[in-house]
Scaffold this active site. Structure first.
Site, PDB file in Angstrom:
ATOM      1  N   THR A   1       0.809  -1.215   0.000  1.00  7.24           N
ATOM      2  CA  THR A   1       0.000   0.000   0.000  1.00  7.24           C
ATOM      3  C   THR A   1       0.842   1.264   0.000  1.00  7.24           C
ATOM      4  OG1 THR A   1      -1.788  -1.107   1.165  1.00  7.24           O
ATOM      5  CG2 THR A   1      -1.737   1.263   1.361  1.00  7.24           C
TER       6      THR A   1
ATOM      7  N   SER B   1       1.284  -7.512  -1.364  1.00  5.74           N
ATOM      8  CA  SER B   1       1.979  -8.596  -0.673  1.00  5.74           C
ATOM      9  C   SER B   1       1.149  -9.869  -0.547  1.00  5.74           C
ATOM     10  CB  SER B   1       2.486  -8.136   0.688  1.00  5.74           C
ATOM     11  OG  SER B   1       1.448  -8.092   1.628  1.00  5.74           O
ATOM     12  N   SER B   2      -0.115  -9.837  -0.946  1.00  3.08           N
ATOM     13  CA  SER B   2      -0.862 -11.096  -0.976  1.00  3.08           C
ATOM     14  C   SER B   2      -0.322 -12.001  -2.081  1.00  3.08           C
ATOM     15  CB  SER B   2      -2.360 -10.834  -1.181  1.00  3.08           C
ATOM     16  OG  SER B   2      -2.844 -10.153  -0.048  1.00  3.08           O
TER      17      SER B   2
ATOM     18  N   ASP C   1       0.058  -7.003   4.530  1.00  2.00           N
ATOM     19  CA  ASP C   1      -0.706  -8.254   4.630  1.00  2.00           C
ATOM     20  C   ASP C   1       0.167  -9.465   4.972  1.00  2.00           C
ATOM     21  OD1 ASP C   1      -2.990  -6.868   4.065  1.00  2.00           O
ATOM     22  OD2 ASP C   1      -3.209  -7.586   2.009  1.00  2.00           O
TER      23      ASP C   1
HETATM   24  N1  ASP Z   1      -2.776  -5.321   0.350  1.00  2.00           N
HETATM   25  C1  ASP Z   1      -1.661  -4.527   0.823  1.00  2.00           C
HETATM   26  C2  ASP Z   1      -0.408  -5.395   0.767  1.00  2.00           C
HETATM   27  O1  ASP Z   1      -0.175  -6.169   1.639  1.00  2.00           O
HETATM   28  C3  ASP Z   1      -1.907  -4.033   2.192  1.00  2.00           C
HETATM   29  C4  ASP Z   1      -0.826  -3.165   2.761  1.00  2.00           C
HETATM   30  O2  ASP Z   1       0.211  -2.936   2.199  1.00  2.00           O
HETATM   31  O3  ASP Z   1      -1.029  -2.652   3.879  1.00  2.00           O
HETATM   32  O4  ASP Z   1       0.327  -5.299  -0.178  1.00  2.00           O
END
Ligand code: ASP
Length: 340
Positions: free
Chosen positions: A12, A57-58, A89
């Site tokens: 993010t 990061s998922s 994540d």
């Molecule tokens: N979906 C994002 C990730 O893990 C969430 C974040 O960065 O806080 O890449």
């Protein structure tokens, strides 16, 4: 001048809104630099290495961990510390994996990210990034203050392999329920040296062989034999058993039999608790005595993230199963606390 390598993997922190779909997508590092002009005022020499593709990061996976370990090895002698920008994540998985893969660290590897993109007015990204850099640069008597893999997020520094993401909305996204924080950022940056790993005697090295053939069996009252067998009779090499309380499971004969069969097929079963705080204590209750007898390994107070990545690392080493089991119950890099 202190030299820090910033490794940008995504998350993010660097995301922007995609005009077409209205969803958040990862963007390049220039986006970050543009929004933090303060970086130019820091007294460190900063170098940036961006991964391609940059990831939510998922989509993180062991091949990226291997690439990260190899990059840090290549650059190890040229930098005083490393800051990895990563989605929140799966940040605790990456931090845990790296803690096992980067061996005998004498330099900080600090992961950070944010809950709001760096371009948003209320973003938490700037503070996270700037303080993570400061932590990576801090030395005491000429040596790095924090020679370990850690996560800095919302004013707290956590041991990587003790951390977990517990909140998807609060800026305070991480916790370390079974180990104290390593540092706190307020007006001063206060380190707690008693909780930080000491400097190693051996030279830095990396281990990049990982075996991710792992299944997870999470218990719930009423779980069916079919659901249990889907894991215990599958082709995995190890099973993480997410048990109740201090490592307890049902005592039904069919259930015990399923686990016994899995062990006979040379699967390693590690028992961790669904409780985030506290430790597994096999044999404390009748509901875990059979597990102990059949050779289920205790995960003690390890996080799920730590157990999974420790299994990947240990099973990748080509050592005997008995040795893997022994090391699972040993603290290698401060990931578990043995009971007194
Ligand atoms: N979906 C994002 C990730 O893990 C969430 C974040 O960065 O806080 O890449």
């Amino acid at each position: 001048m202190t030299k820090i390598l910033i490794i940008y993997t995504g998350g993010t922190i660097g995301m922007v809104n995609d005009a077409k779909t209205g969803t958040l997508i990862p963007f390049d590092f220039e986006q970050i630099q543009k929004n933090v002009p303060e970086l130019a005022r820091l007294d460190y020499q900063l170098t940036v290495h961006s991964f391609h593709p940059i990831l939510d990061s998922s989509n993180m996976n062991p091949s990226v961990w291997i690439a990260l370990a190899e990059l840090i090895k290549d650059k190890y002698d040229f930098f005083d510390g490393f800051v990895i920008l990563h989605g929140s994540d799966t940040m605790s998985f990456t931090a845990s994996a790296l803690s096992f893969m980067l061996q005998n660290l004498s330099k900080p590897v600090v992961l950070t990210g944010s809950q709001l993109p760096i371009g948003e007015i209320r973003t938490d990204a700037k503070e996270n990034l700037i303080t993570a850099l400061e932590i990576a640069a801090t030395k005491k008597d000429g040596k790095a203050m924090v020679p370990e893999v850690c996560i800095y997020f919302d004013y707290q520094l956590f041991r990587g392999n003790r951390s977990l993401k517990y909140n998807s909305e609060k800026f305070e996204a991480f916790q370390s329920p079974n180990y104290p924080i390593l540092a706190e950022a307020g007006v001063h940056l206060t380190f707690f040296p008693n909780y930080i790993l000491s400097h190693p005697d051996q030279p830095f090295q990396i281990q990049t062989k990982l075996n991710s053939n792992i299944g997870v069996l999470k218990m719930y009252p009423g779980i069916s034999q079919q659901a249990v067998m889907a894991i215990t009779q599958s082709d995995v090499d190890a099973i993480v058993l997410e048990a109740f309380g201090s490592g307890n499971t049902p005592t039904a004969t069919w259930f015990i039999h399923c686990l016994e069969q899995a062990i006979q097929q040379n699967k390693i079963i590690v028992d961790i608790s669904q409780c985030k705080g506290g430790s597994v204590q096999l044999g404390l209750y009748e509901t875990s005595r059979e597990l102990q007898k059949m050779g289920v390994v205790s995960g003690y107070d390890m996080t799920f993230e730590s157990v999974v990545t420790k299994l990947m690392y240990l099973m990748g080493q080509g050592i005997k199963a008995s040795e893997v089991k022994k090391l699972l119950e040993t603290a290698i890099v401060g990931e578990l606390t043995l009971p007194n």
